[in-house]
Design an enzyme around this catalytic site. Sequence first.
Site, short mmCIF file in Angstrom:
data_model
loop_
_atom_site.label_atom_id
_atom_site.label_comp_id
_atom_site.label_asym_id
_atom_site.label_seq_id
_atom_site.Cartn_x
_atom_site.Cartn_y
_atom_site.Cartn_z
N ASP A 169 -11.09 2.55 3.33
CA ASP A 169 -11.34 1.16 2.92
C ASP A 169 -12.71 0.67 3.40
O ASP A 169 -12.98 -0.53 3.39
CB ASP A 169 -10.23 0.24 3.46
CG ASP A 169 -10.05 -1.02 2.59
OD1 ASP A 169 -10.75 -1.15 1.56
OD2 ASP A 169 -9.23 -1.87 2.95
N LYS A 212 0.84 -1.21 0.00
CA LYS A 212 0.00 0.00 0.00
C LYS A 212 0.88 1.26 0.00
O LYS A 212 0.65 2.19 -0.77
CB LYS A 212 -0.92 0.00 1.23
CG LYS A 212 -2.02 -1.05 1.13
CD LYS A 212 -2.73 -1.27 2.45
CE LYS A 212 -3.70 -2.43 2.33
NZ LYS A 212 -4.26 -2.86 3.61
N GLN A 217 -4.59 -2.06 9.81
CA GLN A 217 -4.36 -3.37 9.20
C GLN A 217 -4.98 -4.46 10.08
O GLN A 217 -4.69 -4.55 11.26
CB GLN A 217 -2.83 -3.56 9.04
CG GLN A 217 -2.42 -4.57 8.03
CD GLN A 217 -2.82 -4.22 6.61
OE1 GLN A 217 -2.60 -3.10 6.14
NE2 GLN A 217 -3.44 -5.15 5.91
#
Length: 273
Positions: free
Chosen positions: A109, A42, A86
């Site tokens: 996200d 990322k 994460q």
Amino acid sequence: KALAKKVKEEVRAAAARMERRPGLAVILVGDDPASQVYADGKKRDCAQCGIYSEEYILPAETGQEELMLLIETLNGRSDIDGILIQLPLPAHLNERAVLSVVRPDKDVDCFHPFNVGELMIGEKGFYPCTPASVMRLLAEYGVELSGKSCVIVGRSNIVGKPLAMLMLRENATVTICHTRTRDLETECRRAEILVAAAGKAKMLDGRHVGQDAIVIDVGINVDENGKLCGDVDFPSIEPLASMATPVPGGVGAVTTAVLAKHLVLAGRRQRGN
Ligand code: NAD
């Protein structure tokens, strides 16, 4: 790979036109090696697009309050447009509570319940990057979804369920399969578009794929030889499928590019342009 490159070029051009480049904060708790690999990917793609990123690697024993305080600080920073936590988090942390602290307009996200709701009822919020990348792949290769039979193997909150919502929006007829599905082969074989998102190396093969089906492999696994592979046994489906995505170099490559795109969108929204 070609689409990932194209999306990154679009993002780079868009980011270069912004007064201030967008910023991403990635938070990792513990030392899960897979999480580190994903986070590195990322950051790399964001850097290629001219997006600033910073990473917080916290020890596995980090407390809930400490983690929430960090998120609150990042929520308040005007140079950070997107915050990614994460997953998975260590078991002692309350994942739902942690994800709900991220400001929805920085939730690039789509983990926050507000954005999940927006996705469900058809408003324009952030979509989760992986399902969004599947949709972008289908659009890029001219695959019309309206009226088509789409079967998704996997019902997770980050892939299967949101992807079903996005496909439904495009008027597909969507079936979600999971571990309790009685006859997976038959369900999969009648799919015009089959999406594998189960996280089981090569579990779908020629028996699961109908003639001329389109196969999208979201899985990222390691096979018996330690090599990266998807959920689909590619050689056995190749003679049947009309199109299929590889692993590596398929959905995963597009996903990080889509994340970079979401950063630009978040940056624009937060600055009101
Ligand atoms: P998950 O473990 O949360 O969910 C897996 C789902 O698959 C579950 O709903 C389960 O019911 C179903 N499943 C598992 N085994 C099955 C079986 N034998 N038959 C039928 N259904 C079965 O996983 P996830 O987070 O959704 O990720 C799925 C895969 O996608 C993993 O390999 C993951 O690494 C990968 N992934 C890829 C990307 C990307 O960008 N390419 C992003 C996220 C996840």
